[in-house]
Design an enzyme around this catalytic site. Sequence first.
Site, PDB file in Angstrom:
ATOM      1  N   HIS A  34       0.883  -1.164   0.000  1.00 44.88           N
ATOM      2  CA  HIS A  34       0.000   0.000   0.000  1.00 44.88           C
ATOM      3  C   HIS A  34       0.924   1.218   0.000  1.00 44.88           C
ATOM      4  O   HIS A  34       1.694   1.408   0.947  1.00 44.88           O
ATOM      5  CB  HIS A  34      -0.916  -0.014   1.230  1.00 44.88           C
ATOM      6  CG  HIS A  34      -1.940  -1.105   1.159  1.00 44.88           C
ATOM      7  ND1 HIS A  34      -2.305  -1.878   2.230  1.00 44.88           N
ATOM      8  CD2 HIS A  34      -2.668  -1.536   0.093  1.00 44.88           C
ATOM      9  CE1 HIS A  34      -3.235  -2.742   1.832  1.00 44.88           C
ATOM     10  NE2 HIS A  34      -3.462  -2.567   0.548  1.00 44.88           N
ATOM     11  N   HIS A  52       2.986  -3.619   6.520  1.00 42.57           N
ATOM     12  CA  HIS A  52       1.940  -2.605   6.345  1.00 42.57           C
ATOM     13  C   HIS A  52       1.936  -1.632   7.516  1.00 42.57           C
ATOM     14  O   HIS A  52       2.790  -1.707   8.406  1.00 42.57           O
ATOM     15  CB  HIS A  52       0.568  -3.295   6.253  1.00 42.57           C
ATOM     16  CG  HIS A  52       0.356  -4.052   4.987  1.00 42.57           C
ATOM     17  ND1 HIS A  52      -0.538  -3.672   4.029  1.00 42.57           N
ATOM     18  CD2 HIS A  52       0.952  -5.176   4.517  1.00 42.57           C
ATOM     19  CE1 HIS A  52      -0.500  -4.534   3.020  1.00 42.57           C
ATOM     20  NE2 HIS A  52       0.387  -5.459   3.283  1.00 42.57           N
ATOM     21  N   GLU A  90       1.587   3.360   3.026  1.00 40.62           N
ATOM     22  CA  GLU A  90       2.040   2.707   4.267  1.00 40.62           C
ATOM     23  C   GLU A  90       3.539   2.495   4.113  1.00 40.62           C
ATOM     24  O   GLU A  90       3.979   1.553   3.458  1.00 40.62           O
ATOM     25  CB  GLU A  90       1.278   1.396   4.481  1.00 40.62           C
ATOM     26  CG  GLU A  90      -0.203   1.645   4.719  1.00 40.62           C
ATOM     27  CD  GLU A  90      -1.066   0.386   4.664  1.00 40.62           C
ATOM     28  OE1 GLU A  90      -0.524  -0.728   4.729  1.00 40.62           O
ATOM     29  OE2 GLU A  90      -2.299   0.545   4.549  1.00 40.62           O
ATOM     30  N   GLU A 117       1.577  -5.233  10.715  1.00 39.03           N
ATOM     31  CA  GLU A 117       1.151  -3.831  10.791  1.00 39.03           C
ATOM     32  C   GLU A 117       2.067  -3.167  11.802  1.00 39.03           C
ATOM     33  O   GLU A 117       2.111  -3.565  12.960  1.00 39.03           O
ATOM     34  CB  GLU A 117      -0.306  -3.763  11.261  1.00 39.03           C
ATOM     35  CG  GLU A 117      -1.277  -4.581  10.423  1.00 39.03           C
ATOM     36  CD  GLU A 117      -1.578  -3.952   9.073  1.00 39.03           C
ATOM     37  OE1 GLU A 117      -1.215  -2.769   8.855  1.00 39.03           O
ATOM     38  OE2 GLU A 117      -2.186  -4.638   8.227  1.00 39.03           O
TER      39      GLU A 117
HETATM   40 ZN   LIG Z   1      -1.827  -2.117   4.162  1.00 34.21          ZN
END
Ligand SMILES: [Zn+2]
Length: 445
Positions: free
Chosen positions: A84, A191, A87, A282
């Site tokens: 992404h 991410h 990110e 994350e």
């Molecule tokens: Zn992501």
Amino acid sequence: MLLSALFWFPFLVPLNHALEFQYHNTAQVERYLYEISKNYSSITHLHSIGRSVEGRELWVLILGQHPREHRVGIPEFKYVGNMHGNEVVGRVLLLQLIDYLTHNYMSDPFVTKLMNATRIHILPSMNPDGFESSGRDCMYSPGRLNKNGVDLNRNFPDAFLSDFEQVREKEVDSVIKWLKTEMFVLSANLHGGAVVASYPYDNSNGGSELQGDSSITPDNDVFVHLAKTYSVNHASMQKANKCYDSKDFTDGITNGYSWYPLEGGMQDYNYVWAQCLELTLELSCCKFPPESDLPGLWDANKPALLAYMQQVHLGIKGQVLDLNGTPVQNASVEVQGRRNLCPFKTNQNGEYYRLLLPGNYTITVRYPGYEPLTETVSVPYGPDGFTALTHNFQFQKSTSTTFFVATEPTCPSPEVSNRENHSAALLSSTIITLTALTIHTLLLC
Ligand SMILES: [Zn+2]
Ligand SMILES: *[C@@H]1O[C@H](CO)[C@@H](O)[C@H](O)[C@H]1NC(C)=O
Ligand SMILES: *[C@@H]1O[C@H](CO)[C@@H](O)[C@H](O)[C@H]1NC(C)=O
Ligand SMILES: *[C@@H]1O[C@H](CO)[C@@H](O)[C@H](O)[C@H]1NC(C)=O
Ligand SMILES: *[C@@H]1O[C@H](CO)[C@@H](O)[C@H](O)[C@H]1NC(C)=O
Ligand SMILES: *[C@@H]1O[C@H](CO)[C@@H](O)[C@H](O)[C@H]1NC(C)=O
């Protein structure tokens, strides 16, 4: 006194990283990777796995004692960042990791052992177009999607869903082809927007994988262990930092589906079709934190990034051989009690790798023309010694029949759709997505 001063000297001087803590653009990243690959040519190899929609190269740096080719018994590991585009912490951390591994090879014992025993592939940015179009807002910058406006983490074939003849984006197609060139064993996909280690599955069609609110793989014990390895080695992840999300992540880990179901994700694809166990990490509440946060984020993640790579040495590995001792390609290696959607198969060297926690396992090896071979193996904890247990299987008897075919799990074809289950799954996931959208609109990670 002089001696102890000398001894402590290296620890008192801050490690002088050549690489600054800042957001490097695509051209700067390219220049950096190119210089590293020249300066450390014996332990690195730079190549591109394809191009983005706007034509930017998807650079992968390989690190290890033998960076240019696979060696039998050396597992392949990968990290993927910035899928992404907005990110960006993973992208920064992966460049810092490259700097750290190259600068510490042959001086730091951990780094030296890891690099000697592992081939490490790093793709710092899977979505360079998204990055270049992103603003620097903590949460609300555009740039998540690729140039065609597609979320790359929804664009992979999905084992639980028909594909609607979905168009594969260039970035996703490049990764799919990349996965066919190496037998990757372990991976993580970096991410931001939360702080948690998420593990497969991300999707379900209501079959036996659905247990409570989770979608559970046959290797769930291993996935939970892998996710915990990251969270407990991270400075704060296991404390279940909630960020903006209301979900309470026990131990800093979560099943992907139980957090929020998604279709066409990369981690499920890696596990189902590439026999590579992948987590989605994350790493920060802010998707695009201020540059002044970057040194702290590196310190918080560095031990976890290293410990996670070491886990590629869990379990058991080896070769499957025929009656003459010749390696057999495409033999299936099934661990009793773990019926993978696609059977794990040996590569062109007859090699297999199975990440398993310590314990006793019954393993069955099959190939047409041979009687299946079943052996029970006691598997110790490999990561401390940087090697999984090596165990070869050699077929003892040939047969004229290929009866095993019927007992093999049927691997869903990534291109063929399953219309029958599609509507039900689509309906339920649409409801979930709509509900989630009202709460989460911009909080997808
Ligand atoms: Zn992501
Ligand atoms: C590579 O080596 C050159 C010459 O020593 C040096 O100037 C440059 O900073 C190095 N680059 C990296 C990324 O290590
Ligand atoms: C790593 O490999 C290098 C090059 O083969 C060798 O000189 C070194 O002794 C090895 N070190 C360890 C700790 O395995
Ligand atoms: C289709 O879905 C049903 C339940 O909705 C499930 O029992 C069945 O196993 C699924 N079939 C396939 C091939 O996934
Ligand atoms: C193994 O399977 C792959 C993919 O199906 C195929 O391309 C390859 O030819 C097979 N090799 C052997 C020796 O059967
Ligand atoms: C595994 O098997 C060995 C004997 O081969 C036995 O001593 C050991 O207790 C078993 N371990 C477990 C965890 O069952």
